[in-house]
Design a protein around this motif. Structure first.
Motif, PDB file in Angstrom:
ATOM      1  N   ALA A   1      16.535  -1.961  -5.168  1.00  0.00           N
ATOM      2  CA  ALA A   1      17.616  -2.202  -4.211  1.00  0.00           C
ATOM      3  C   ALA A   1      17.903  -0.980  -3.345  1.00  0.00           C
ATOM      4  CB  ALA A   1      18.891  -2.617  -4.955  1.00  0.00           C
ATOM      5  N   LYS A   2      17.420   0.180  -3.778  1.00  0.00           N
ATOM      6  CA  LYS A   2      17.629   1.432  -3.037  1.00  0.00           C
ATOM      7  C   LYS A   2      16.275   2.101  -2.769  1.00  0.00           C
ATOM      8  CE  LYS A   2      22.215   1.650  -3.064  1.00  0.00           C
ATOM      9  NZ  LYS A   2      23.043   1.803  -1.828  1.00  0.00           N
ATOM     10  N   PRO A   3      15.404   1.466  -1.986  1.00  0.00           N
ATOM     11  CA  PRO A   3      14.014   1.939  -1.853  1.00  0.00           C
ATOM     12  C   PRO A   3      13.864   3.324  -1.244  1.00  0.00           C
ATOM     13  CG  PRO A   3      14.498   0.246  -0.221  1.00  0.00           C
ATOM     14  CD  PRO A   3      15.663   0.267  -1.162  1.00  0.00           C
ATOM     15  N   ASN A   4      14.856   3.802  -0.518  1.00  0.00           N
ATOM     16  CA  ASN A   4      14.719   5.099   0.144  1.00  0.00           C
ATOM     17  C   ASN A   4      15.224   6.270  -0.687  1.00  0.00           C
ATOM     18  OD1 ASN A   4      13.520   4.125   2.557  1.00  0.00           O
ATOM     19  ND2 ASN A   4      15.527   3.387   3.229  1.00  0.00           N
ATOM     20  N   LEU A   5      15.746   6.002  -1.872  1.00  0.00           N
ATOM     21  CA  LEU A   5      16.160   7.098  -2.743  1.00  0.00           C
ATOM     22  C   LEU A   5      14.957   7.982  -3.058  1.00  0.00           C
ATOM     23  CD1 LEU A   5      18.515   5.519  -5.460  1.00  0.00           C
ATOM     24  CD2 LEU A   5      19.140   7.169  -3.692  1.00  0.00           C
ATOM     25  N   GLY A   6      15.170   9.283  -2.998  1.00  0.00           N
ATOM     26  CA  GLY A   6      14.087  10.197  -3.338  1.00  0.00           C
ATOM     27  C   GLY A   6      13.003  10.304  -2.290  1.00  0.00           C
ATOM     28  N   ASN A   7      13.298   9.914  -1.075  1.00  0.00           N
ATOM     29  CA  ASN A   7      12.287   9.947  -0.010  1.00  0.00           C
ATOM     30  C   ASN A   7      12.132  11.365   0.529  1.00  0.00           C
ATOM     31  OD1 ASN A   7      10.408   9.174   1.848  1.00  0.00           O
ATOM     32  ND2 ASN A   7      11.857   8.229   3.252  1.00  0.00           N
TER      33      ASN A   7
ATOM     34  N   SER B   1       0.805  -1.208   0.000  1.00  0.00           N
ATOM     35  CA  SER B   1       0.000   0.000   0.000  1.00  0.00           C
ATOM     36  C   SER B   1       0.843   1.265   0.000  1.00  0.00           C
ATOM     37  CB  SER B   1      -0.932   0.005   1.213  1.00  0.00           C
ATOM     38  OG  SER B   1      -0.173  -0.040   2.410  1.00  0.00           O
ATOM     39  N   GLU B   2       2.079   1.186   0.468  1.00  0.00           N
ATOM     40  CA  GLU B   2       2.919   2.357   0.568  1.00  0.00           C
ATOM     41  C   GLU B   2       3.738   2.529  -0.704  1.00  0.00           C
ATOM     42  OE1 GLU B   2       5.331   2.023   4.005  1.00  0.00           O
ATOM     43  OE2 GLU B   2       3.665   2.076   5.410  1.00  0.00           O
ATOM     44  N   LYS B   3       3.934   3.783  -1.078  1.00  0.00           N
ATOM     45  CA  LYS B   3       4.740   4.065  -2.257  1.00  0.00           C
ATOM     46  C   LYS B   3       6.218   3.831  -1.946  1.00  0.00           C
ATOM     47  CE  LYS B   3       1.753   7.322  -4.672  1.00  0.00           C
ATOM     48  NZ  LYS B   3       1.647   8.653  -5.299  1.00  0.00           N
ATOM     49  N   ILE B   4       6.924   3.310  -2.918  1.00  0.00           N
ATOM     50  CA  ILE B   4       8.372   3.138  -2.811  1.00  0.00           C
ATOM     51  C   ILE B   4       9.006   4.389  -3.393  1.00  0.00           C
ATOM     52  CG2 ILE B   4      10.353   1.732  -3.463  1.00  0.00           C
ATOM     53  CD1 ILE B   4       8.403  -0.630  -3.795  1.00  0.00           C
ATOM     54  N   SER B   5       9.682   5.154  -2.578  1.00  0.00           N
ATOM     55  CA  SER B   5      10.148   6.473  -3.005  1.00  0.00           C
ATOM     56  C   SER B   5      11.127   6.389  -4.175  1.00  0.00           C
ATOM     57  CB  SER B   5      10.783   7.219  -1.822  1.00  0.00           C
ATOM     58  OG  SER B   5      11.867   6.495  -1.278  1.00  0.00           O
ATOM     59  N   SER B   6      11.958   5.343  -4.212  1.00  0.00           N
ATOM     60  CA  SER B   6      12.915   5.233  -5.317  1.00  0.00           C
ATOM     61  C   SER B   6      12.195   5.040  -6.654  1.00  0.00           C
ATOM     62  CB  SER B   6      13.883   4.074  -5.075  1.00  0.00           C
ATOM     63  OG  SER B   6      13.189   2.841  -4.976  1.00  0.00           O
ATOM     64  N   ILE B   7      11.081   4.308  -6.636  1.00  0.00           N
ATOM     65  CA  ILE B   7      10.297   4.118  -7.862  1.00  0.00           C
ATOM     66  C   ILE B   7       9.674   5.443  -8.291  1.00  0.00           C
ATOM     67  CG2 ILE B   7       8.168   3.093  -8.761  1.00  0.00           C
ATOM     68  CD1 ILE B   7       8.906   0.510  -7.414  1.00  0.00           C
TER      69      ILE B   7
ATOM     70  N   LEU C   1       7.633  12.839  -3.981  1.00  0.00           N
ATOM     71  CA  LEU C   1       6.378  12.094  -3.870  1.00  0.00           C
ATOM     72  C   LEU C   1       5.190  12.900  -4.393  1.00  0.00           C
ATOM     73  CD1 LEU C   1       6.939  10.463  -0.355  1.00  0.00           C
ATOM     74  CD2 LEU C   1       7.295   9.442  -2.602  1.00  0.00           C
ATOM     75  N   ASN C   2       5.228  14.213  -4.213  1.00  0.00           N
ATOM     76  CA  ASN C   2       4.133  15.057  -4.712  1.00  0.00           C
ATOM     77  C   ASN C   2       4.206  15.236  -6.228  1.00  0.00           C
ATOM     78  OD1 ASN C   2       2.911  15.517  -2.206  1.00  0.00           O
ATOM     79  ND2 ASN C   2       4.280  17.222  -1.736  1.00  0.00           N
ATOM     80  N   LEU C   3       5.408  15.499  -6.733  1.00  0.00           N
ATOM     81  CA  LEU C   3       5.571  15.747  -8.163  1.00  0.00           C
ATOM     82  C   LEU C   3       5.380  14.473  -8.982  1.00  0.00           C
ATOM     83  CD1 LEU C   3       6.094  18.190  -9.925  1.00  0.00           C
ATOM     84  CD2 LEU C   3       8.549  17.715  -9.783  1.00  0.00           C
TER      85      LEU C   3
END
Length: 340
Positions: free
Chosen positions: A265-271, A3-9, A276-278
């Motif tokens: 492999a780097k899920p927290n990139l761009g957190n 349910s949670e967005k993966i920030s790196s994606i 997340l808004n853009l």
């Protein structure tokens, strides 16, 4: 995780969309020449070709749980708004004049009839491409989702990747390699399901089987795929295939998959909140950006801009206009029809 967005994606989607915008601006093609060939522009163009495969991979990954649970119902809910956006933007692009100087000198219909006639020459291809070339992505995505859903429904998921791989190879051989293979194709193979199905299916299977590699392994995979892609592009120039005319080659799938696995492999990139808004605006930016590039091409022509100045003006202007348009319409009733 489901349910949670993966920030790196989300960061990957955001980078990919602005890479697509830059590619469509046709940058570096009139300067930095080597033996009268704009190799910098050609290399830049091909270096952006990971972006659309990445979109397909991400789409397959994100929809996998719902597609497994209720394949037909999910694909209907998924495709209905995409189809609406495709039709609405196709109509907009069919009506929007591309050459404002010709409109002013010869009239609206004179400008439009040439483009409508061009589309009418290949109706099946035009149907899959929509009112403007960049819209091909939407039918390709819908077809990939539908094909995957049918394999799920038939309980034949073991056949999904092999069938998609055959389609992909055919798409390459009948596409960029057509000058060598002379394979028949019903339409331009970038359009339709030939490439999108494999990329979508790979994202789907990566989530289904929880496939993971290290960041280093993923980057090696991506680099290898990129080297193969560029080697193919250079090889094909010997057979009168323009270096910058390749959307998908054999190495492109590996390139895109490596980058996607790196993001996992780097899920927290761009957190960060702005990413997340853009990232919510990726589809709106995609459908709106090329008309805005056309507007800026006209503006740069009226101003007599050339070279790097023109490229900078077209790219920056297109980004600003697209964001202003998307954000301006975001909270209006039109948003549902224009942007899903």
């Amino acid at each position: 995780m489901a349910s949670e967005k993966i920030s790196s994606i989300e960061l990957g989607r955001l980078i990919a969309i602005f890479v697509v915008v830059a590619m469509h601006c046709q940058m570096f093609l009139t300067y930095f020449l080597y033996q009268d060939t704009p190799w910098v522009g050609f290399i830049f163009n091909q270096s952006t070709r990971f972006a659309v495969p990445l979109f397909f991979l991400i789409s397959g990954y994100l929809i996998q749980p719902k597609l497994i649970t209720a394949p037909i119902e999910t694909v209907k809910r998924y495709c209905a708004p995409l189809l609406r956006v495709f039709v609405v933007w196709s109509v907009i692009c069919l009506l929007m004049p591309f050459n404002l100087h010709k409109v002013m000198t010869e009239g609206y219909l004179a400008e439009r009839e040439g483009y409508w006639g061009f589309l009418a020459q290949s109706p099946l291809n035009s149907l899959l491409e929509g009112g403007l070339v960049h819209l091909w992505f939407i039918p390709a995505l819908m077809l990939a989702a539908l094909i995957t859903a049918l394999f799920v429904k038939a309980d034949k998921l073991n056949w999904l990747i092999p069938v998609a791989l055959v389609m992909y190879i055919y798409g390459v051989l009948a596409g960029s390699y057509q000058n060598i293979t002379e394979l028949w194709t019903p339409f331009f193979t970038r359009n339709g399901p030939f490439f999108s199905t494999l990329m979508f299916a790979l994202g789907f299977v990566i989530r289904q089987k929880e496939i993971r590699v290290t960041a280093t392994q993923a980057l090696v995979m991506a680099l290898l795929g990129m080297v193969i892609h560029f080697s193919e592009a250079y090889f094909l120039t010997q057979y009168k295939q323009a270096f910058n005319a390749n959307d998908f080659l054999l190495g492109t799938a590996l390139w895109g998959m490596g980058l996607f696995l790196f993001l996992l492999a780097k899920p927290n990139l761009g957190n960060t909140p702005w990413v997340l808004n853009l990232s919510k605006l990726v589809l709106p930016i995609y459908v709106a950006h090329l008309p805005m590039i056309i507007v800026m091409m006209n503006v740069s022509g009226f101003l007599g801009l050339t070279g790097a100045t023109k490229d900078a003006a077209v790219f920056s202007g297109a980004v600003i206009l697209t964001l202003l348009l998307v954000k301006g319409l975001e909270r209006t009733p039109l948003s549902k029809w224009l942007f899903r």
